[in-house]
Scaffold this motif. Structure first.
Motif, PDB file in Angstrom:
ATOM      1  N   ASN A 127       0.818  -1.227   0.000  1.00 34.06           N
ATOM      2  CA  ASN A 127       0.000   0.000   0.000  1.00 34.06           C
ATOM      3  C   ASN A 127       0.847   1.270   0.000  1.00 34.06           C
ATOM      4  O   ASN A 127       0.493   2.268   0.623  1.00 34.06           O
ATOM      5  N   GLN A 167      -0.886  10.536  10.239  1.00 38.32           N
ATOM      6  CA  GLN A 167      -2.015   9.696   9.864  1.00 38.32           C
ATOM      7  C   GLN A 167      -1.617   8.333   9.303  1.00 38.32           C
ATOM      8  O   GLN A 167      -2.267   7.335   9.587  1.00 38.32           O
ATOM      9  N   TRP A 168      -0.523   8.297   8.520  1.00 34.30           N
ATOM     10  CA  TRP A 168      -0.108   7.040   7.907  1.00 34.30           C
ATOM     11  C   TRP A 168       1.382   6.821   8.150  1.00 34.30           C
ATOM     12  O   TRP A 168       2.123   7.758   8.436  1.00 34.30           O
ATOM     13  N   VAL A 206      -0.661   3.780   2.595  1.00 35.55           N
ATOM     14  CA  VAL A 206      -2.052   4.224   2.701  1.00 35.55           C
ATOM     15  C   VAL A 206      -2.963   3.110   2.173  1.00 35.55           C
ATOM     16  O   VAL A 206      -2.885   2.764   0.991  1.00 35.55           O
ATOM     17  N   GLY A 239      -8.600   1.882   0.593  1.00 33.00           N
ATOM     18  CA  GLY A 239      -9.854   2.552   0.912  1.00 33.00           C
ATOM     19  C   GLY A 239      -9.685   3.958   1.447  1.00 33.00           C
ATOM     20  O   GLY A 239     -10.674   4.695   1.580  1.00 33.00           O
ATOM     21  N   GLU A 240      -8.428   4.344   1.773  1.00 38.81           N
ATOM     22  CA  GLU A 240      -8.188   5.695   2.308  1.00 38.81           C
ATOM     23  C   GLU A 240      -7.479   6.599   1.316  1.00 38.81           C
ATOM     24  O   GLU A 240      -7.171   7.749   1.643  1.00 38.81           O
ATOM     25  N   ARG A 241      -7.190   6.103   0.101  1.00 35.39           N
ATOM     26  CA  ARG A 241      -6.423   6.888  -0.872  1.00 35.39           C
ATOM     27  C   ARG A 241      -7.100   8.222  -1.216  1.00 35.39           C
ATOM     28  O   ARG A 241      -6.431   9.212  -1.498  1.00 35.39           O
ATOM     29  N   HIS A 242      -8.429   8.229  -1.214  1.00 37.66           N
ATOM     30  CA  HIS A 242      -9.151   9.452  -1.589  1.00 37.66           C
ATOM     31  C   HIS A 242      -8.910  10.594  -0.598  1.00 37.66           C
ATOM     32  O   HIS A 242      -9.155  11.758  -0.908  1.00 37.66           O
ATOM     33  N   GLN A 243      -8.418  10.266   0.604  1.00 36.42           N
ATOM     34  CA  GLN A 243      -8.181  11.299   1.616  1.00 36.42           C
ATOM     35  C   GLN A 243      -6.851  12.040   1.398  1.00 36.42           C
ATOM     36  O   GLN A 243      -6.625  13.100   1.983  1.00 36.42           O
TER      37      GLN A 243
END
Length: 504
Positions: A422, A447-448, A471, A474-478
């Motif tokens: 990821n 955050q990551w 990342v 499912g969190e890539r859009h953030q």
């Protein structure tokens, strides 16, 4: 044609502080390019930049009452020193608002010329806002670095000098472009007296605001600007300067960082002057134009606009000059992972000199090496080298124009991490000041997980970093919103081939 500028240029009051700089013949460049190259030496001004002309002419045109209240400007470099020296000559107060990221050499330069330095904000925009607030609160007169008629007229005296110093045929004048004050002044004068001569603007490809405006037919704001050539790092061309440029500028050429570094070396070879990146911009454009048009025996003028460069930055310029001259190729080459492979590879390279070789064991099948090879563009091309290697059975990828490869990967080869999942990769620019790197790490790592990191100080006002962050899908859009909040310029490099070959 903005003819009203001719009289303003002729009547400009610049020589109280500025000097008439020489127009020097460049023997090495002229011989190599097969044209007559003349260099206008604005690096020889008292503040080592043409900016003194416009700054002084702007201030001297103010009323005595306005001058008595003092002047203010926002600048991180050459304009600041021009305003400071002009004000000192006139015996008036000068407040210079500079970003907190401004290199110490430029702060000292302003103070040594009598300017009151106010360090405010991390960016030019923040400094500008504070400078304009001082106009309201303290009654100071704002001295614009480019978008002012008197500033433009002061810079236009360079065009007047060129035509007086070179009375023969003149085919083209190459001028660096930031906000447009220099090219507007020169173009207005040259096109009025010598309409047959081309006036060609040259911009750094990551801050090409005039080219964007010319193509759009109106002024546009660039979403972000590259900071390598900080003297021309302007997001929007000036309103008045664009009005003149639309009528008087024949073409705008863009060049990259490597081409600028090569031009710094060219000017050093011919003049022994070490120009700043923006100071060599016009020469880089001249070289590109000659190569494109295949012209010979023409009279071409280039403006060496300034020489205020940090000594530490010369390391980067020197490193990239060979690439800009086409004298080094950077390649990723896959060779078998077995004894004798490197020797066989060197035999294929032949008498070409290897300038860099980076490798680390990964598996027992193939090895991907990062290699620099010295080229002699007069006798062979990069394409010929790649063809020779391909014919010998090697898989080759050309990384010579890959910024991530040249800025970061060449210093990181061997960082394969097959167990990292990821991972997304971003490249950043952030203000180079104490605590900035720590602040960056704290913001990015909240955050990551940070899975890869490389930073190298290049002696500039802005640091450059490449970061791998883990990342989940499912969190890539953030990510975009998260990075926008940090406030640094960024580019995603997850699909960059150099990253995939050596680091992923």
């Amino acid at each position: 044609m903005p003819t009203q500028y001719i009289r303003k240029i002729l009547e400009s009051r610049v020589y109280d502080v500025a000097v008439e700089t020489p127009l020097h013949f460049a023997p090495f460049l002229s011989e190599r390019l097969k044209n007559n190259i003349l260099v206008k030496r604005e690096d020889l001004q008292p503040v080592f930049s043409f900016k003194i002309r416009g700054a002084y002419n702007n201030i001297i045109q103010l009323s005595e009452e306005a001058r008595s209240r003092g002047v203010v400007c926002a600048s991180a470099g050459n304009h600041a020193q021009g305003v400071a020296l002009s004000a000192k000559e006139l015996g008036i107060r000068a407040v210079i608002v500079m970003p907190t990221t401004t290199p110490d050499i430029k702060v000292k330069g302003v103070r040594s010329r009598g300017g009151e330095v106010v360090l405010h904000g991390d960016s030019f925009d923040q400094s500008l806002a504070h400078a304009l607030s001082l106009v309201e609160t303290e009654g100071l007169s704002f001295i614009h670095p480019y978008d002012d008629k008197d500033t433009i007229a002061g810079q236009g005296t360079i065009g007047m000098e060129i035509l007086r110093q070179h009375t023969g045929d003149l085919d083209a004048v190459f001028v660096p472009v930031g906000g447009g004050g220099l090219i507007a002044g020169i173009a207005a004068y040259v096109k009025y007296l010598r309409p047959d001569a081309l006036v060609i603007g040259v911009e750094y490809e990551e801050s090409a605001c005039l080219k964007a405006a010319m193509e759009a037919g109106e002024r546009v704001v660039l979403p972000q600007v590259g900071l390598f050539a900080d003297g021309v790092a302007v997001a929007q061309i000036g309103e008045e300067t664009f009005r003149i440029c639309r009528e008087c500028v024949d073409e705008v050429i863009t060049v990259n960082a490597d081409e600028i570094c090569a031009a710094v070396k060219d000017l050093f070879d011919d003049t022994r002057s070490v120009t700043e990146p923006a100071g060599a911009l016009a020469t880089a454009g001249l070289k590109k134009y000659v190569e494109r048009e295949q012209i010979t025996e023409k009279n071409l003028v280039t403006i060496a606009s300034g020489a205020n460069v940090n000594f530490d930055r010369l390391r980067y310029v020197s490193e990239r000059a060979e690439l800009g001259e086409g004298r080094e190729a950077i390649l990723a080459v896959t060779i078998p992972e077995k004894p004798g492979s490197f020797r066989r590879f060197c035999e294929t390279i032949g008498r070409r000199n290897i300038t860099e070789f980076n490798y680390r064991y990964f598996d027992n099948r193939d090895a991907c090496i990062f290699v620099g090879v010295q080229m002699h563009p007069e006798t062979e091309t990069r394409e010929r080298l790649i063809e020779d290697l391909t014919d010998a059975g090697y898989a080759v990828e050309d990384l010579t124009d890959n910024e991530v490869a040249k800025l970061h990967v060449r210093h990181m080869v061997g960082g394969h991490a097959p167990d990292v999942d990821n991972e997304v990769v971003y490249r950043f620019e952030f203000p180079e000041r104490p605590g900035a790197l720590l602040n960056f790490l704290k913001r990015v790592g909240t955050q990551w997980n940070i899975s890869m990191f490389h930073y190298r100080n290049h002696g500039a006002a802005y640091g450059r970093v490449i970061v791998g962050i883990q990342v989940p899908e499912g969190e890539r859009h953030q990510i975009p919103e998260f990075l926008d909040d940090i406030g640094y310029h960024f580019w995603e490099e997850s699909d960059n081939s150099a990253y995939k070959l050596f680091l992923s």
